[in-house]
Design a protein around this motif. Structure first.
Motif, PDB file in Angstrom:
ATOM      1  N   UNK A  76      16.742 -19.410  -2.493  1.00 16.07           N
ATOM      2  CA  UNK A  76      15.996 -19.127  -1.281  1.00 16.07           C
ATOM      3  C   UNK A  76      15.203 -20.392  -0.932  1.00 16.07           C
ATOM      4  N   UNK A  77      14.873 -20.528   0.330  1.00  9.43           N
ATOM      5  CA  UNK A  77      14.072 -21.679   0.753  1.00  9.43           C
ATOM      6  C   UNK A  77      12.634 -21.213   0.948  1.00  9.43           C
ATOM      7  N   UNK A  78      11.725 -21.915   0.262  1.00 11.71           N
ATOM      8  CA  UNK A  78      10.295 -21.667   0.399  1.00 11.71           C
ATOM      9  C   UNK A  78       9.643 -22.983   0.795  1.00 11.71           C
ATOM     10  N   UNK A  79       8.882 -22.978   1.861  1.00  8.91           N
ATOM     11  CA  UNK A  79       8.160 -24.176   2.294  1.00  8.91           C
ATOM     12  C   UNK A  79       9.091 -25.380   2.410  1.00  8.91           C
ATOM     13  N   UNK A  80      10.252 -25.167   3.014  1.00  9.99           N
ATOM     14  CA  UNK A  80      11.245 -26.205   3.302  1.00  9.99           C
ATOM     15  C   UNK A  80      11.852 -26.845   2.057  1.00  9.99           C
ATOM     16  N   UNK A  81      11.849 -26.134   0.942  1.00  5.16           N
ATOM     17  CA  UNK A  81      12.439 -26.673  -0.287  1.00  5.16           C
ATOM     18  C   UNK A  81      13.073 -25.541  -1.094  1.00  5.16           C
ATOM     19  N   UNK A  82      13.884 -25.920  -2.074  1.00  9.09           N
ATOM     20  CA  UNK A  82      14.480 -24.923  -2.950  1.00  9.09           C
ATOM     21  C   UNK A  82      13.405 -24.330  -3.850  1.00  9.09           C
ATOM     22  N   UNK A  83      13.722 -23.239  -4.504  1.00  9.31           N
ATOM     23  CA  UNK A  83      12.709 -22.504  -5.271  1.00  9.31           C
ATOM     24  C   UNK A  83      12.187 -23.306  -6.463  1.00  9.31           C
ATOM     25  N   UNK A  84      10.939 -23.075  -6.776  1.00 10.11           N
ATOM     26  CA  UNK A  84      10.321 -23.707  -7.946  1.00 10.11           C
ATOM     27  C   UNK A  84      10.993 -23.259  -9.234  1.00 10.11           C
TER      28      UNK A  84
END
Length: 184
Positions: A76-84
């Motif tokens: 999923x994309x969170x804050x324009x990046x891949x997941x932590x």
């Protein structure tokens, strides 16, 4: 046929990203590939967050990467990046864990504002890990993936696009691409 590792980088047990990946896995199996799913969320958090390279679960995950001919990475994309969560696993893998591998990056998100996350956030990391070929990635909106189990997990346009991306990946691995006709 090829051995494929299908990595789901979502922290959610009801993840639409994981649902998308498992649908893709089924198509790859129908094309004759061997697919091993890996849900990063099932790895021990203390090993991921503590950067415990020697934890048996991390060692086992690293071996799955080593054994694969191809790797599908879904996030999923969170804050324009891949997941932590995905990042924590990628950080624990050897520098060139993707050397000699064909990789398919997939991402899901709530809006098209995140569509470039694959190219600007995920692709550079996969490249730095030595992937020999990164096929064009694919982004789909969360709304195009059914939340619950049912007859069709994807909206028709998304299903068609995923079939094309999956077939491209399969062809890059040397597999058949016309294993079955779309149903519906």
């Amino acid at each position: 046929m090829a051995s494929i590792l299908s990595v789901a980088g979502s922290p959610s047990p009801t993840s639409r990203t994981t649902r998308l990946l498992r649908h893709l896995d089924d198509r790859l199996r129908l094309q004759g590939h061997s697919v091993t799913p890996l849900d990063v969320r099932t790895l021990p958090p203390e090993a991921l967050l503590g950067a415990d390279f020697r934890h048996p679960a991390i060692v086992a995950a690293t071996e799955l990467f080593e054994q694969a001919d191809g790797v599908v990475i879904g996030t999923p994309v969170y804050k324009a990046a891949y997941s932590g969560l995905l990042k924590s696993l990628l950080d624990l893998l050897p520098q060139y864990a993707l050397a000699g591998k064909t990789v398919l990056p997939l991402a899901t998100g709530g809006s098209t504002a995140h569509v470039l996350a694959i190219d600007y956030a995920l692709r550079p990391v996969l490249s730095s890990m030595g992937a020999s070929h990164i096929v064009p990635g694919w982004f789909t909106l969360d709304q195009d993936i059914a939340a619950e189990a049912g007859a069709s997990p994807l909206a028709p346009a998304a299903a068609t696009a995923l079939e094309q991306v999956t077939d491209q990946f399969s062809a890059a691995l040397g597999g058949r691409t016309n294993a079955y006709a779309p149903t519906g």
